[in-house]
Write a protein that holds these residues in place. Structure first.
Motif, PDB file in Angstrom:
ATOM      1  N   SER A   1       0.834  -1.208   0.000  1.00 34.58           N
ATOM      2  CA  SER A   1       0.000   0.000   0.000  1.00 34.58           C
ATOM      3  C   SER A   1       0.865   1.253   0.000  1.00 34.58           C
ATOM      4  CB  SER A   1      -0.907   0.004   1.231  1.00 34.58           C
ATOM      5  OG  SER A   1      -0.121   0.122   2.411  1.00 34.58           O
ATOM      6  N   SER A   2       0.239   2.388  -0.275  1.00 36.77           N
ATOM      7  CA  SER A   2       0.965   3.663  -0.271  1.00 36.77           C
ATOM      8  C   SER A   2       1.482   3.988   1.125  1.00 36.77           C
ATOM      9  CB  SER A   2       0.063   4.787  -0.780  1.00 36.77           C
ATOM     10  OG  SER A   2      -1.125   4.873  -0.002  1.00 36.77           O
ATOM     11  N   SER A   3       0.744   3.603   2.156  1.00 38.05           N
ATOM     12  CA  SER A   3       1.194   3.864   3.523  1.00 38.05           C
ATOM     13  C   SER A   3       2.421   3.023   3.868  1.00 38.05           C
ATOM     14  CB  SER A   3       0.071   3.576   4.524  1.00 38.05           C
ATOM     15  OG  SER A   3      -0.321   2.223   4.486  1.00 38.05           O
ATOM     16  N   THR A   4       2.472   1.791   3.358  1.00 38.62           N
ATOM     17  CA  THR A   4       3.645   0.944   3.580  1.00 38.62           C
ATOM     18  C   THR A   4       4.849   1.503   2.838  1.00 38.62           C
ATOM     19  OG1 THR A   4       2.281  -1.036   3.874  1.00 38.62           O
ATOM     20  CG2 THR A   4       4.589  -1.388   3.319  1.00 38.62           C
ATOM     21  N   GLN A   5       4.634   1.970   1.618  1.00 34.22           N
ATOM     22  CA  GLN A   5       5.718   2.590   0.862  1.00 34.22           C
ATOM     23  C   GLN A   5       6.260   3.813   1.608  1.00 34.22           C
ATOM     24  OE1 GLN A   5       4.411   3.430  -3.127  1.00 34.22           O
ATOM     25  NE2 GLN A   5       3.795   1.323  -3.524  1.00 34.22           N
ATOM     26  N   ALA A   6       5.358   4.610   2.162  1.00 36.75           N
ATOM     27  CA  ALA A   6       5.773   5.799   2.909  1.00 36.75           C
ATOM     28  C   ALA A   6       6.560   5.402   4.156  1.00 36.75           C
ATOM     29  CB  ALA A   6       4.544   6.628   3.292  1.00 36.75           C
ATOM     30  N   LYS A   7       6.160   4.306   4.792  1.00 38.55           N
ATOM     31  CA  LYS A   7       6.864   3.839   5.991  1.00 38.55           C
ATOM     32  C   LYS A   7       8.300   3.434   5.647  1.00 38.55           C
ATOM     33  CE  LYS A   7       4.574   1.193   8.788  1.00 38.55           C
ATOM     34  NZ  LYS A   7       3.908  -0.002   9.394  1.00 38.55           N
ATOM     35  N   ILE A   8       8.468   2.727   4.523  1.00 30.97           N
ATOM     36  CA  ILE A   8       9.809   2.314   4.095  1.00 30.97           C
ATOM     37  C   ILE A   8      10.666   3.540   3.780  1.00 30.97           C
ATOM     38  CG2 ILE A   8      11.129   1.096   2.312  1.00 30.97           C
ATOM     39  CD1 ILE A   8       8.722  -0.800   2.028  1.00 30.97           C
ATOM     40  N   GLN A   9      10.100   4.466   3.009  1.00 33.31           N
ATOM     41  CA  GLN A   9      10.844   5.673   2.636  1.00 33.31           C
ATOM     42  C   GLN A   9      11.248   6.481   3.856  1.00 33.31           C
ATOM     43  OE1 GLN A   9       7.838   7.154  -0.116  1.00 33.31           O
ATOM     44  NE2 GLN A   9       9.259   6.883  -1.830  1.00 33.31           N
ATOM     45  N   ALA A  10      10.332   6.639   4.816  1.00 35.23           N
ATOM     46  CA  ALA A  10      10.630   7.405   6.022  1.00 35.23           C
ATOM     47  C   ALA A  10      11.711   6.720   6.845  1.00 35.23           C
ATOM     48  CB  ALA A  10       9.359   7.569   6.858  1.00 35.23           C
ATOM     49  N   PHE A  11      11.635   5.386   6.944  1.00 32.76           N
ATOM     50  CA  PHE A  11      12.636   4.639   7.709  1.00 32.76           C
ATOM     51  C   PHE A  11      14.026   4.817   7.108  1.00 32.76           C
ATOM     52  CE2 PHE A  11      15.096   0.648   8.002  1.00 32.76           C
ATOM     53  CZ  PHE A  11      15.323   0.618   9.371  1.00 32.76           C
ATOM     54  N   LEU A  12      14.135   4.716   5.796  1.00 31.47           N
ATOM     55  CA  LEU A  12      15.433   4.853   5.145  1.00 31.47           C
ATOM     56  C   LEU A  12      15.971   6.275   5.278  1.00 31.47           C
ATOM     57  CD1 LEU A  12      14.816   2.736   1.896  1.00 31.47           C
ATOM     58  CD2 LEU A  12      16.156   2.081   3.899  1.00 31.47           C
ATOM     59  N   GLU A  13      15.109   7.263   5.088  1.00 34.33           N
ATOM     60  CA  GLU A  13      15.554   8.654   5.173  1.00 34.33           C
ATOM     61  C   GLU A  13      15.967   9.012   6.602  1.00 34.33           C
ATOM     62  OE1 GLU A  13      12.413  10.989   3.562  1.00 34.33           O
ATOM     63  OE2 GLU A  13      12.680  10.221   1.519  1.00 34.33           O
ATOM     64  N   LEU A  14      15.187   8.592   7.589  1.00 34.86           N
ATOM     65  CA  LEU A  14      15.531   8.880   8.976  1.00 34.86           C
ATOM     66  C   LEU A  14      16.768   8.113   9.438  1.00 34.86           C
ATOM     67  CD1 LEU A  14      11.957   8.901  10.567  1.00 34.86           C
ATOM     68  CD2 LEU A  14      13.454  10.877  10.191  1.00 34.86           C
ATOM     69  N   SER A  15      17.085   7.021   8.730  1.00 34.94           N
ATOM     70  CA  SER A  15      18.279   6.236   9.054  1.00 34.94           C
ATOM     71  C   SER A  15      19.508   6.783   8.344  1.00 34.94           C
ATOM     72  CB  SER A  15      18.072   4.775   8.662  1.00 34.94           C
ATOM     73  OG  SER A  15      17.003   4.196   9.397  1.00 34.94           O
ATOM     74  N   GLY A  16      19.331   7.845   7.561  1.00 36.46           N
ATOM     75  CA  GLY A  16      20.467   8.478   6.897  1.00 36.46           C
ATOM     76  C   GLY A  16      20.905   7.817   5.618  1.00 36.46           C
ATOM     77  N   VAL A  17      20.033   6.993   5.016  1.00 34.53           N
ATOM     78  CA  VAL A  17      20.383   6.363   3.745  1.00 34.53           C
ATOM     79  C   VAL A  17      20.356   7.415   2.642  1.00 34.53           C
ATOM     80  CG1 VAL A  17      19.739   4.604   2.049  1.00 34.53           C
ATOM     81  CG2 VAL A  17      19.481   4.139   4.498  1.00 34.53           C
ATOM     82  N   ASP A  18      21.425   7.489   1.886  1.00 32.31           N
ATOM     83  CA  ASP A  18      21.586   8.506   0.843  1.00 32.31           C
ATOM     84  C   ASP A  18      20.533   8.319  -0.233  1.00 32.31           C
ATOM     85  OD1 ASP A  18      22.435  10.416  -0.902  1.00 32.31           O
ATOM     86  OD2 ASP A  18      24.280   9.401  -1.478  1.00 32.31           O
ATOM     87  N   HIS A  19      19.657   9.305  -0.385  1.00 25.78           N
ATOM     88  CA  HIS A  19      18.600   9.235  -1.388  1.00 25.78           C
ATOM     89  C   HIS A  19      19.185   9.207  -2.806  1.00 25.78           C
ATOM     90  CE1 HIS A  19      15.268  10.613  -3.979  1.00 25.78           C
ATOM     91  NE2 HIS A  19      14.501  10.035  -3.101  1.00 25.78           N
ATOM     92  N   ALA A  20      20.332   9.818  -2.995  1.00 27.45           N
ATOM     93  CA  ALA A  20      20.915   9.890  -4.345  1.00 27.45           C
ATOM     94  C   ALA A  20      21.342   8.522  -4.850  1.00 27.45           C
ATOM     95  CB  ALA A  20      22.134  10.810  -4.319  1.00 27.45           C
ATOM     96  N   SER A  21      21.546   7.593  -3.949  1.00 25.55           N
ATOM     97  CA  SER A  21      21.977   6.260  -4.391  1.00 25.55           C
ATOM     98  C   SER A  21      20.820   5.383  -4.763  1.00 25.55           C
ATOM     99  CB  SER A  21      22.796   5.570  -3.280  1.00 25.55           C
ATOM    100  OG  SER A  21      21.975   5.303  -2.137  1.00 25.55           O
ATOM    101  N   ARG A  22      19.583   5.904  -4.599  1.00 26.98           N
ATOM    102  CA  ARG A  22      18.427   5.105  -4.950  1.00 26.98           C
ATOM    103  C   ARG A  22      17.991   5.341  -6.365  1.00 26.98           C
ATOM    104  NH1 ARG A  22      14.339   6.387  -0.281  1.00 26.98           N
ATOM    105  NH2 ARG A  22      15.960   7.477   0.831  1.00 26.98           N
TER     106      ARG A  22
END
Length: 261
Positions: A240-261
């Motif tokens: 779902s869109s909410s699950t996608q948002a949860k994954i994106q938020a987790f990665l961003e808050l964990s400091g995963v570089d968005h440019a590498s995605r």
């Protein structure tokens, strides 16, 4: 009476469906016979999942329900299903259902292979979606890997678990994501290797994933609680869109570089 050689009836152009990961010897035999292998765990027909309701409870995982959905619509000559420790007890009961509903042989196998093939794809730099496509396709071949083609990269994120039914969620991860869990066992061609399945990297933020209603949700939740930056996630049929948002938020808050995605 049980047939001594269940594959004797197969022609070079036979269509064989597989559920789970049959033993390497079985896959090798199918390859040598020239059989066309269809992975029934993956969505192959565009049909409502509710078609499977008369055959399986809705609380069965989406992977096994997908296997039944495919079996109902594909013209197959045989199904080979792993019912051993590398799959699950539910698969054993699904094999009974399939044998009753279809007029083709349903061969039960128990994959306890323990010779490691390696897992270069799990650790190389490549889109996570492409990695999963290659790993799941690899189930259909007994050929050895060429690890030199897939050098390891330094991980920035981790995905632990089984291949999701909905591959779209894999597009949210960076190319430098390492794969752990049963999918690593899958590439290693040792699906019953629990010690390998339990490995994770505590140094990178990791999603611990399992299909909803799968027994592996217990292990995923257990390991996620032990990981310093782990997130337990289960998804049923689609992401779902909410699950996608949860994954994106987790990665961003964990400091995963968005440019590498």
């Amino acid at each position: 009476m049980k047939q001594e050689n269940p594959f004797a009836q197969l022609r070079p152009d036979s269509r064989v469906g597989i559920v789970g990961i049959p033993p390497l010897a079985v896959i090798g035999r199918l390859n040598s016979l020239g059989a066309h292998i269809h992975d029934l765990d993956e969505p192959q027909v565009n049909t409502d999942m509710e078609v499977t309701a008369p055959f399986l409870p809705r609380v069965y995982c989406a992977i096994l329900r997908t296997a039944v959905l495919n079996a109902l619509h594909l013209e197959l000559d045989m199904i080979v299903i792993d019912v051993g420790p590398g799959k699950c007890d539910c698969a054993l009961h699904v094999s009974t259902v399939l044998q009753d509903m279809l007029n083709i042989p349903v061969i039960r196998t128990r994959n306890e292979d323990d010779v490691p093939f390696g897992h270069p794809l799990c650790e190389t730099r490549m889109s996570l979606l492409e990695k999963f496509k290659r790993i799941t396709a690899g189930v259909q071949s007994a050929a050895p890997y060429q690890p030199e083609k897939f050098p390891p990269c330094k991980p920035t994120a981790g995905f632990w678990g089984v291949p999701p039914r909905d591959f779209s969620l894999l597009t949210l991860f960076p190319d430098t994501t390492h794969i752990y869990g049963w999918t690593r066992c899958m590439e290693n061609k040792t699906p019953a290797d629990v010690e390998l399945e339990e490995i994770f990297n505590a140094d990178v933020p990791t999603i611990f994933f399992a299909q909803s209603f799968c027994a592996k949700t217990a292990l995923a939740k257990f390991l996620a609680a032990k990981h310093p930056r782990g997130l337990f996630l289960d998804v049923d049929v689609t992401c779902s869109s909410s699950t996608q948002a949860k994954i994106q938020a987790f990665l961003e808050l964990s400091g995963v570089d968005h440019a590498s995605r």
